[in-house]
Design a protein around this motif. Sequence first.
Motif, PDB file in Angstrom:
ATOM      1  N   TYR A 158       0.969  -1.256   0.183  1.00  0.00           N
ATOM      2  CA  TYR A 158      -0.101  -0.059  -0.385  1.00  0.00           C
ATOM      3  C   TYR A 158       1.217   1.196   0.213  1.00  0.00           C
ATOM      4  O   TYR A 158       0.353   2.643   0.664  1.00  0.00           O
ATOM      5  N   LEU A 159       1.784   0.788  -0.109  1.00  0.00           N
ATOM      6  CA  LEU A 159       2.950   2.645  -0.570  1.00  0.00           C
ATOM      7  C   LEU A 159       3.328   3.029  -1.626  1.00  0.00           C
ATOM      8  O   LEU A 159       3.801   1.667  -3.021  1.00  0.00           O
ATOM      9  N   GLU A 160       2.809   4.521  -2.281  1.00  0.00           N
ATOM     10  CA  GLU A 160       2.708   4.466  -3.206  1.00  0.00           C
ATOM     11  C   GLU A 160       3.719   5.681  -3.806  1.00  0.00           C
ATOM     12  O   GLU A 160       3.160   6.836  -3.790  1.00  0.00           O
ATOM     13  N   THR A 161       5.003   5.254  -4.103  1.00  0.00           N
ATOM     14  CA  THR A 161       5.578   6.741  -3.966  1.00  0.00           C
ATOM     15  C   THR A 161       7.086   5.831  -4.304  1.00  0.00           C
ATOM     16  O   THR A 161       7.213   4.119  -4.655  1.00  0.00           O
ATOM     17  N   ASP A 162       7.662   6.810  -4.837  1.00  0.00           N
ATOM     18  CA  ASP A 162       9.642   6.476  -5.337  1.00  0.00           C
ATOM     19  C   ASP A 162      10.319   6.453  -4.318  1.00  0.00           C
ATOM     20  O   ASP A 162      10.900   7.571  -3.536  1.00  0.00           O
ATOM     21  N   ALA A 163      11.339   5.471  -4.260  1.00  0.00           N
ATOM     22  CA  ALA A 163      12.478   5.322  -3.679  1.00  0.00           C
ATOM     23  C   ALA A 163      12.972   6.380  -3.622  1.00  0.00           C
ATOM     24  O   ALA A 163      14.143   7.073  -2.583  1.00  0.00           O
ATOM     25  N   ASN A 164      13.143   7.033  -4.385  1.00  0.00           N
ATOM     26  CA  ASN A 164      14.229   7.811  -4.848  1.00  0.00           C
ATOM     27  C   ASN A 164      13.457   9.208  -3.911  1.00  0.00           C
ATOM     28  O   ASN A 164      14.135   9.943  -3.555  1.00  0.00           O
ATOM     29  N   ILE A 165      12.552   9.266  -3.984  1.00  0.00           N
ATOM     30  CA  ILE A 165      12.210  10.022  -2.885  1.00  0.00           C
ATOM     31  C   ILE A 165      12.026  10.320  -1.930  1.00  0.00           C
ATOM     32  O   ILE A 165      13.098  11.085  -0.767  1.00  0.00           O
ATOM     33  N   ILE A 166      11.697   8.674  -0.998  1.00  0.00           N
ATOM     34  CA  ILE A 166      11.865   8.656   0.289  1.00  0.00           C
ATOM     35  C   ILE A 166      13.533   8.473   0.608  1.00  0.00           C
ATOM     36  O   ILE A 166      14.383   9.477   1.528  1.00  0.00           O
ATOM     37  N   TYR A 167      14.112   8.239   0.004  1.00  0.00           N
ATOM     38  CA  TYR A 167      16.295   8.136  -0.620  1.00  0.00           C
ATOM     39  C   TYR A 167      15.881   9.450   0.239  1.00  0.00           C
ATOM     40  O   TYR A 167      17.523  10.386   0.692  1.00  0.00           O
ATOM     41  N   ALA A 168      15.640  11.435  -0.905  1.00  0.00           N
ATOM     42  CA  ALA A 168      15.782  12.216  -0.920  1.00  0.00           C
ATOM     43  C   ALA A 168      15.614  12.827   0.565  1.00  0.00           C
ATOM     44  O   ALA A 168      16.988  13.346   0.986  1.00  0.00           O
ATOM     45  N   VAL A 169      14.531  12.319   1.192  1.00  0.00           N
ATOM     46  CA  VAL A 169      13.944  12.310   2.360  1.00  0.00           C
ATOM     47  C   VAL A 169      15.202  12.411   3.289  1.00  0.00           C
ATOM     48  O   VAL A 169      15.575  12.687   4.584  1.00  0.00           O
ATOM     49  N   PHE A 170      15.660  11.010   3.103  1.00  0.00           N
ATOM     50  CA  PHE A 170      17.311  10.641   3.339  1.00  0.00           C
ATOM     51  C   PHE A 170      17.617  11.398   4.146  1.00  0.00           C
ATOM     52  O   PHE A 170      18.342  12.039   5.639  1.00  0.00           O
ATOM     53  N   MET A 171      18.635  11.456   2.940  1.00  0.00           N
ATOM     54  CA  MET A 171      19.584  12.556   2.963  1.00  0.00           C
ATOM     55  C   MET A 171      19.367  13.926   3.330  1.00  0.00           C
ATOM     56  O   MET A 171      19.984  14.486   3.837  1.00  0.00           O
ATOM     57  N   GLU A 172      18.131  14.098   3.133  1.00  0.00           N
ATOM     58  CA  GLU A 172      17.870  15.487   3.479  1.00  0.00           C
ATOM     59  C   GLU A 172      18.528  16.160   4.986  1.00  0.00           C
ATOM     60  O   GLU A 172      18.363  16.933   5.332  1.00  0.00           O
ATOM     61  N   HIS A 173      17.484  15.013   6.055  1.00  0.00           N
ATOM     62  CA  HIS A 173      17.408  15.533   6.962  1.00  0.00           C
ATOM     63  C   HIS A 173      18.412  14.167   7.895  1.00  0.00           C
ATOM     64  O   HIS A 173      18.141  13.747   9.237  1.00  0.00           O
ATOM     65  N   TYR A 174      19.550  13.587   7.241  1.00  0.00           N
ATOM     66  CA  TYR A 174      20.404  13.235   7.826  1.00  0.00           C
ATOM     67  C   TYR A 174      20.875  13.208   9.188  1.00  0.00           C
ATOM     68  O   TYR A 174      20.856  12.418   9.669  1.00  0.00           O
ATOM     69  N   GLU A 175      21.494  14.627   9.085  1.00  0.00           N
ATOM     70  CA  GLU A 175      22.083  14.559  10.634  1.00  0.00           C
ATOM     71  C   GLU A 175      21.119  14.853  11.557  1.00  0.00           C
ATOM     72  O   GLU A 175      21.305  14.005  12.761  1.00  0.00           O
ATOM     73  N   LYS A 176      19.431  15.318  11.379  1.00  0.00           N
ATOM     74  CA  LYS A 176      18.834  15.245  12.742  1.00  0.00           C
ATOM     75  C   LYS A 176      18.298  13.911  12.155  1.00  0.00           C
ATOM     76  O   LYS A 176      17.612  13.458  13.731  1.00  0.00           O
ATOM     77  N   LEU A 177      18.100  12.735  11.724  1.00  0.00           N
ATOM     78  CA  LEU A 177      18.452  11.921  12.133  1.00  0.00           C
ATOM     79  C   LEU A 177      18.524  10.657  12.679  1.00  0.00           C
ATOM     80  O   LEU A 177      18.692  10.067  13.780  1.00  0.00           O
ATOM     81  N   LYS A 178      20.138  10.949  12.457  1.00  0.00           N
ATOM     82  CA  LYS A 178      21.197  10.879  13.076  1.00  0.00           C
ATOM     83  C   LYS A 178      21.584  11.469  14.300  1.00  0.00           C
ATOM     84  O   LYS A 178      21.578   9.947  15.512  1.00  0.00           O
ATOM     85  N   ALA A 179      20.596  11.946  14.868  1.00  0.00           N
ATOM     86  CA  ALA A 179      21.141  12.255  15.986  1.00  0.00           C
ATOM     87  C   ALA A 179      19.781  11.817  17.313  1.00  0.00           C
ATOM     88  O   ALA A 179      20.378  11.929  17.973  1.00  0.00           O
ATOM     89  N   CYS A 180      18.892  11.492  16.162  1.00  0.00           N
ATOM     90  CA  CYS A 180      17.359  10.444  17.321  1.00  0.00           C
ATOM     91  C   CYS A 180      18.064   9.555  17.773  1.00  0.00           C
ATOM     92  O   CYS A 180      18.173   8.958  18.665  1.00  0.00           O
ATOM     93  N   TYR A 181      19.126   8.971  16.648  1.00  0.00           N
ATOM     94  CA  TYR A 181      19.353   7.114  17.353  1.00  0.00           C
ATOM     95  C   TYR A 181      20.569   7.349  18.113  1.00  0.00           C
ATOM     96  O   TYR A 181      20.987   6.897  18.978  1.00  0.00           O
ATOM     97  N   GLN A 182      21.457   8.718  18.140  1.00  0.00           N
ATOM     98  CA  GLN A 182      22.663   8.792  18.822  1.00  0.00           C
ATOM     99  C   GLN A 182      21.815   9.023  20.122  1.00  0.00           C
ATOM    100  O   GLN A 182      22.882   8.599  21.188  1.00  0.00           O
ATOM    101  N   GLU A 183      20.476   9.842  20.518  1.00  0.00           N
ATOM    102  CA  GLU A 183      19.931  10.080  21.990  1.00  0.00           C
ATOM    103  C   GLU A 183      19.669   8.934  21.905  1.00  0.00           C
ATOM    104  O   GLU A 183      19.171   8.938  23.487  1.00  0.00           O
ATOM    105  N   PHE A 184      18.803   7.997  21.128  1.00  0.00           N
ATOM    106  CA  PHE A 184      17.632   7.017  21.345  1.00  0.00           C
ATOM    107  C   PHE A 184      18.494   5.470  21.467  1.00  0.00           C
ATOM    108  O   PHE A 184      17.829   4.802  22.789  1.00  0.00           O
ATOM    109  N   PHE A 185      19.695   5.288  20.911  1.00  0.00           N
ATOM    110  CA  PHE A 185      20.387   3.831  20.943  1.00  0.00           C
ATOM    111  C   PHE A 185      20.463   3.444  22.311  1.00  0.00           C
ATOM    112  O   PHE A 185      20.575   2.546  22.919  1.00  0.00           O
ATOM    113  N   PRO A 186      21.468   4.340  23.866  1.00  0.00           N
ATOM    114  CA  PRO A 186      21.907   4.416  24.716  1.00  0.00           C
ATOM    115  C   PRO A 186      20.813   4.055  25.522  1.00  0.00           C
ATOM    116  O   PRO A 186      20.379   2.544  26.314  1.00  0.00           O
ATOM    117  N   GLU A 187      19.485   4.427  25.361  1.00  0.00           N
ATOM    118  CA  GLU A 187      17.763   3.678  25.834  1.00  0.00           C
ATOM    119  C   GLU A 187      17.957   3.103  26.135  1.00  0.00           C
ATOM    120  O   GLU A 187      17.690   1.414  26.675  1.00  0.00           O
TER     121      GLU A 187
END
Length: 202
Positions: A158-187
């Motif tokens: 049920y996902l009607e999108t292009d992987a390139n779009i999701i990848y672009a989101v990932f790259m655009e927000h890479y550092e913010k997503l990384k910050a989420c991981y860095q705070e979350f994973f130790p917990e």
Amino acid sequence: MPCMNYLAHAYLSFEQPALITGNMIADFVKGQSRLAVYDPAIQAGIRIHRAIDTFTDQHPLTLHAKQYFRASSGLYSGVFVDLVYDHFLATDPEKFTAESLHSFARNVYSIIRKQEEALPPAFMKMFGYMEEYNWLYGYHYIEGIFRSMRGLVQRAKYLETDANIIYAVFMEHYEKLKACYQEFFPELQQYVEGLIREEIRQ
């Protein structure tokens, strides 16, 4: 769709083969009767997998990370957060080098292969792709994450999108997503260590 943070589940089994097995197969074991087929230590891994998923899905940092993917992937946003968490784990210098990640991945594959006849056929079908394309090691590389995103988009009903779009989101927000991981994973790691102590006491 099963979770996609297989590297995190394997890592949070702390090199214990039975926990690795249970953590890896959990999404393919439905119902209490099927759970009872496995050794108690594998059952513990399945329970820990489910607790990890619940903790991760409900955590405020994951809910925040999901917002970056919501517009492009809707209800699948959590699956893509799982995937990028595995990327940040794979590239976390406190957890892995490229060499140690490669060895870790091969060890996980070996543990699973030694007992494949006793594991769910649907899991083993998926695992065949995981092993062939070395997903656990591939998460270390941006190219590997893109291939995983593309595969997810192709498999999602049920996902009607292009992987390139999701990848672009990932790259655009890479550092913010990384910050989420860095705070979350130790917990998360602290939480799982507590779960394992509880399992040992039982």
